[in-house]
Write a protein that holds these residues in place. Sequence first.
Motif, PDB file in Angstrom:
ATOM      1  N   LEU A 127       0.852  -1.186   0.000  1.00 20.99           N
ATOM      2  CA  LEU A 127       0.000   0.000   0.000  1.00 20.99           C
ATOM      3  C   LEU A 127       0.889   1.237   0.000  1.00 20.99           C
ATOM      4  O   LEU A 127       1.783   1.369   0.850  1.00 20.99           O
ATOM      5  N   ILE A 128       0.661   2.122  -0.956  1.00 19.07           N
ATOM      6  CA  ILE A 128       1.318   3.430  -0.967  1.00 19.07           C
ATOM      7  C   ILE A 128       0.202   4.458  -0.890  1.00 19.07           C
ATOM      8  O   ILE A 128      -0.634   4.546  -1.795  1.00 19.07           O
ATOM      9  N   ALA A 129       0.156   5.210   0.197  1.00 23.85           N
ATOM     10  CA  ALA A 129      -0.960   6.122   0.439  1.00 23.85           C
ATOM     11  C   ALA A 129      -0.505   7.577   0.443  1.00 23.85           C
ATOM     12  O   ALA A 129       0.564   7.906   0.963  1.00 23.85           O
ATOM     13  N   HIS A 130      -1.347   8.408  -0.144  1.00 23.93           N
ATOM     14  CA  HIS A 130      -1.089   9.850  -0.202  1.00 23.93           C
ATOM     15  C   HIS A 130      -2.276  10.596   0.408  1.00 23.93           C
ATOM     16  O   HIS A 130      -2.999  11.313  -0.292  1.00 23.93           O
ATOM     17  N   PRO A 131      -2.534  10.428   1.696  1.00 30.15           N
ATOM     18  CA  PRO A 131      -3.701  11.084   2.298  1.00 30.15           C
ATOM     19  C   PRO A 131      -3.622  12.597   2.157  1.00 30.15           C
ATOM     20  O   PRO A 131      -2.532  13.176   2.199  1.00 30.15           O
ATOM     21  N   PRO A 132      -4.763  13.262   1.971  1.00 30.93           N
ATOM     22  CA  PRO A 132      -4.772  14.721   1.812  1.00 30.93           C
ATOM     23  C   PRO A 132      -4.058  15.423   2.961  1.00 30.93           C
ATOM     24  O   PRO A 132      -4.220  15.056   4.132  1.00 30.93           O
ATOM     25  N   CYS A 133      -3.281  16.441   2.602  1.00 32.21           N
ATOM     26  CA  CYS A 133      -2.470  17.122   3.619  1.00 32.21           C
ATOM     27  C   CYS A 133      -3.008  18.497   3.984  1.00 32.21           C
ATOM     28  O   CYS A 133      -2.432  19.187   4.831  1.00 32.21           O
ATOM     29  N   THR A 134      -4.123  18.913   3.365  1.00 28.92           N
ATOM     30  CA  THR A 134      -4.639  20.274   3.556  1.00 28.92           C
ATOM     31  C   THR A 134      -4.783  20.654   5.025  1.00 28.92           C
ATOM     32  O   THR A 134      -4.439  21.771   5.424  1.00 28.92           O
ATOM     33  N   HIS A 135      -5.258  19.713   5.855  1.00 32.43           N
ATOM     34  CA  HIS A 135      -5.502  20.017   7.263  1.00 32.43           C
ATOM     35  C   HIS A 135      -4.435  19.427   8.193  1.00 32.43           C
ATOM     36  O   HIS A 135      -4.613  19.443   9.415  1.00 32.43           O
ATOM     37  N   LEU A 136      -3.338  18.914   7.594  1.00 34.57           N
ATOM     38  CA  LEU A 136      -2.276  18.304   8.393  1.00 34.57           C
ATOM     39  C   LEU A 136      -0.942  19.028   8.289  1.00 34.57           C
ATOM     40  O   LEU A 136      -0.128  18.966   9.210  1.00 34.57           O
ATOM     41  N   ALA A 137      -0.702  19.702   7.164  1.00 33.02           N
ATOM     42  CA  ALA A 137       0.586  20.348   6.936  1.00 33.02           C
ATOM     43  C   ALA A 137       0.876  21.411   7.987  1.00 33.02           C
ATOM     44  O   ALA A 137      -0.005  22.192   8.366  1.00 33.02           O
ATOM     45  N   VAL A 138       2.107  21.430   8.460  1.00 32.84           N
ATOM     46  CA  VAL A 138       2.521  22.403   9.467  1.00 32.84           C
ATOM     47  C   VAL A 138       2.294  23.827   8.968  1.00 32.84           C
ATOM     48  O   VAL A 138       1.933  24.727   9.741  1.00 32.84           O
ATOM     49  N   SER A 139       2.479  24.027   7.668  1.00 29.86           N
ATOM     50  CA  SER A 139       2.341  25.368   7.098  1.00 29.86           C
ATOM     51  C   SER A 139       0.942  25.958   7.256  1.00 29.86           C
ATOM     52  O   SER A 139       0.767  27.174   7.180  1.00 29.86           O
ATOM     53  N   GLY A 140      -0.056  25.105   7.485  1.00 30.19           N
ATOM     54  CA  GLY A 140      -1.416  25.613   7.602  1.00 30.19           C
ATOM     55  C   GLY A 140      -1.993  25.583   9.008  1.00 30.19           C
ATOM     56  O   GLY A 140      -3.185  25.877   9.208  1.00 30.19           O
ATOM     57  N   MET A 141      -1.179  25.241   9.997  1.00 27.35           N
ATOM     58  CA  MET A 141      -1.692  25.101  11.359  1.00 27.35           C
ATOM     59  C   MET A 141      -2.179  26.421  11.968  1.00 27.35           C
ATOM     60  O   MET A 141      -3.000  26.434  12.880  1.00 27.35           O
ATOM     61  N   ARG A 142      -1.692  27.542  11.444  1.00 24.85           N
ATOM     62  CA  ARG A 142      -2.126  28.833  12.009  1.00 24.85           C
ATOM     63  C   ARG A 142      -3.625  29.053  11.836  1.00 24.85           C
ATOM     64  O   ARG A 142      -4.252  29.748  12.636  1.00 24.85           O
ATOM     65  N   TRP A 143      -4.207  28.446  10.793  1.00 25.40           N
ATOM     66  CA  TRP A 143      -5.644  28.628  10.562  1.00 25.40           C
ATOM     67  C   TRP A 143      -6.477  27.998  11.683  1.00 25.40           C
ATOM     68  O   TRP A 143      -7.590  28.445  11.958  1.00 25.40           O
ATOM     69  N   PHE A 144      -5.909  26.983  12.328  1.00 25.74           N
ATOM     70  CA  PHE A 144      -6.614  26.359  13.453  1.00 25.74           C
ATOM     71  C   PHE A 144      -6.419  27.174  14.730  1.00 25.74           C
ATOM     72  O   PHE A 144      -7.365  27.397  15.488  1.00 25.74           O
ATOM     73  N   SER A 145      -5.188  27.617  14.959  1.00 26.57           N
ATOM     74  CA  SER A 145      -4.903  28.381  16.170  1.00 26.57           C
ATOM     75  C   SER A 145      -5.622  29.730  16.163  1.00 26.57           C
ATOM     76  O   SER A 145      -5.961  30.277  17.218  1.00 26.57           O
ATOM     77  N   GLU A 146      -5.861  30.257  14.972  1.00 25.21           N
ATOM     78  CA  GLU A 146      -6.549  31.546  14.857  1.00 25.21           C
ATOM     79  C   GLU A 146      -8.065  31.387  14.792  1.00 25.21           C
ATOM     80  O   GLU A 146      -8.797  32.374  14.701  1.00 25.21           O
TER      81      GLU A 146
END
Length: 208
Positions: free
Chosen positions: A70-89
């Motif tokens: 199995l080679i999996a590429h799960p979506p990273c939109t809500h996991l990438a470190v670069s986007g974590m500010r949207w959750f903290s804000e």
Amino acid sequence: MKVLVACEESQTVCKAFRERGHEAYSCDIQEPSGGHPEWHILGDALKAIDGGQIVTMDGKAHDVGKWDLLIAHPPCTHLAVSGMRWFSEGVKPLSLKYDAAAFFLKFAEAPIEHIAIENPVSIMSTLYRKPDQIINPWQYGHPEQKKTCLWLKNLSLLRETNNVYEYMMTLPEKERARIWLLGSGHEKERSKTFFGIAKAMAEQWGNL
């Protein structure tokens, strides 16, 4: 080998394994842009990981039994470190982050002997575990920068095949950092696997 490439609409990895004679299938909720609907399972990848009988987009049924890889590429939109500010804000609800993490972990827990999960630098390094390795396209013949983490189960580390780092550094930043400069609205292109990396996976993991 029976290979499932989950969350892949580009079919780049699927085609690399097919070229080496493996029975590989891509799976995604989107139709494939790779040109081979006869190798594509249109639907939920979490159902496809169970194996057994699968149906490709051409309407044909295939009895794959149990997947070998199995080679999996799960979506990273809500996991990438670069986007974590949207959750903290408070711009995004926390449930999106944890739903995405749970989806990722379903692949890690799949009853398949050999597993590789790909994602950018993400919160899974703390929610799950640190990746086994971090690779870049320039290690596989592409003069571009894009850190990609690999979480592996019963697989060897992916060896670099064509290091073009020195050449890449002679290029303007807009070329070597092309993927990151695309910005929002280009998630599909930013998530595609580079051919050199896909080829290395097929060559090195295709002889289990």
